[in-house]
Design a protein around this motif. Structure first.
Motif, PDB file in Angstrom:
ATOM      1  N   PHE A   1       4.839  10.980   2.051  1.00 14.63           N
ATOM      2  CA  PHE A   1       4.796   9.739   1.292  1.00 14.63           C
ATOM      3  C   PHE A   1       5.092   8.584   2.234  1.00 14.63           C
TER       4      PHE A   1
ATOM      5  N   TRP B   1       0.849  -1.189   0.000  1.00 11.86           N
ATOM      6  CA  TRP B   1       0.000   0.000   0.000  1.00 11.86           C
ATOM      7  C   TRP B   1       0.887   1.243   0.000  1.00 11.86           C
ATOM      8  N   ILE B   2       0.430   2.320  -0.644  1.00 12.30           N
ATOM      9  CA  ILE B   2       1.124   3.605  -0.565  1.00 12.30           C
ATOM     10  C   ILE B   2       0.136   4.664  -0.066  1.00 12.30           C
ATOM     11  N   ASN B   3       0.697   5.734   0.496  1.00 15.21           N
ATOM     12  CA  ASN B   3      -0.133   6.847   0.943  1.00 15.21           C
ATOM     13  C   ASN B   3       0.617   8.151   0.717  1.00 15.21           C
TER      14      ASN B   3
ATOM     15  N   LYS C   1      -5.016   5.278   1.927  1.00 11.90           N
ATOM     16  CA  LYS C   1      -3.988   4.504   1.236  1.00 11.90           C
ATOM     17  C   LYS C   1      -4.556   3.809   0.005  1.00 11.90           C
TER      18      LYS C   1
ATOM     19  N   ILE D   1       4.796   3.995   2.690  1.00 10.02           N
ATOM     20  CA  ILE D   1       4.572   2.677   2.117  1.00 10.02           C
ATOM     21  C   ILE D   1       4.272   1.708   3.254  1.00 10.02           C
ATOM     22  N   GLU D   2       3.381   0.777   2.976  1.00  9.12           N
ATOM     23  CA  GLU D   2       2.995  -0.227   3.967  1.00  9.12           C
ATOM     24  C   GLU D   2       3.029  -1.590   3.292  1.00  9.12           C
ATOM     25  N   TRP D   3       3.702  -2.522   3.918  1.00  9.42           N
ATOM     26  CA  TRP D   3       3.822  -3.884   3.394  1.00  9.42           C
ATOM     27  C   TRP D   3       3.098  -4.806   4.361  1.00  9.42           C
TER      28      TRP D   3
ATOM     29  N   GLY E   1       7.757   5.952   6.203  1.00  8.05           N
ATOM     30  CA  GLY E   1       7.385   7.119   5.426  1.00  8.05           C
ATOM     31  C   GLY E   1       7.928   8.418   5.985  1.00  8.05           C
TER      32      GLY E   1
END
Length: 156
Positions: free
Chosen positions: A55, A32-34, A152, A57-59, A70
């Motif tokens: 910015f 996921w990105i936000n 996200k 990122i979530e894994w 981020g």
């Protein structure tokens, strides 16, 4: 003989289908990105920055665990970076509940802007492509509490 004739078709339905692919043991990892998020502070008199763009990122490696990293513009007008594990072992319908635990920086009231340990309750709602994270920053000594909302987008 009649029982055998009626029973054979039923056995065919009950037997496992050899052509069907096996069900996956665990769901595939998700990325996921936000672009940061928004905050709403409990003490409205301090006029904090509540548009916390950046910015991230979530894994998500399992339904219960994700890793997050981020950068964003924090509530006091400085840049912050974070690295955390988001463990959410409970759910309430489609909402995952737990806590994010990790490191962050950029807040002058905490270690003069240096890196510090942080933990906050976190709820997540994730659809096929879009999701939200909702966190709670408790008010403490030099910290003004807030509710944090992050939108996200799922890439994978």
């Amino acid at each position: 003989m009649l029982l055998l004739a009626l029973g054979l078709p039923l056995l065919a339905f009950a037997a496992p289908d050899e052509a069907a692919p096996p069900a996956p043991a665990t769901p595939a990892a998700q990325i996921w990105i936000n672009v940061g998020g928004f905050s709403r502070h409990f003490d409205r008199s301090k006029h904090h920055n509540e548009r916390n763009f950046g910015f991230g990122i979530e894994w998500r490696t399992s339904p219960e665990l994700s890793y997050m990293a981020g950068v964003y513009d924090n509530s006091v007008g400085k840049h912050s970076q974070y690295l955390a594990a988001n463990w959410q072992p409970w759910s309430l319908g489609p909402v995952k509940l737990g806590a994010a635990v990790g490191l962050m920086n950029g807040y002058p009231a905490m270690k003069r802007g240096g890196t510090f340990f942080a933990a906050l309750p976190m709820a997540s709602l994730e659809g096929r492509r879009f999701g939200i994270n909702l966190g709670l920053i408790p008010s403490m000594k030099d910290v003004d509490g807030a509710v944090v909302l992050q939108f996200k987008l799922r890439l994978h």
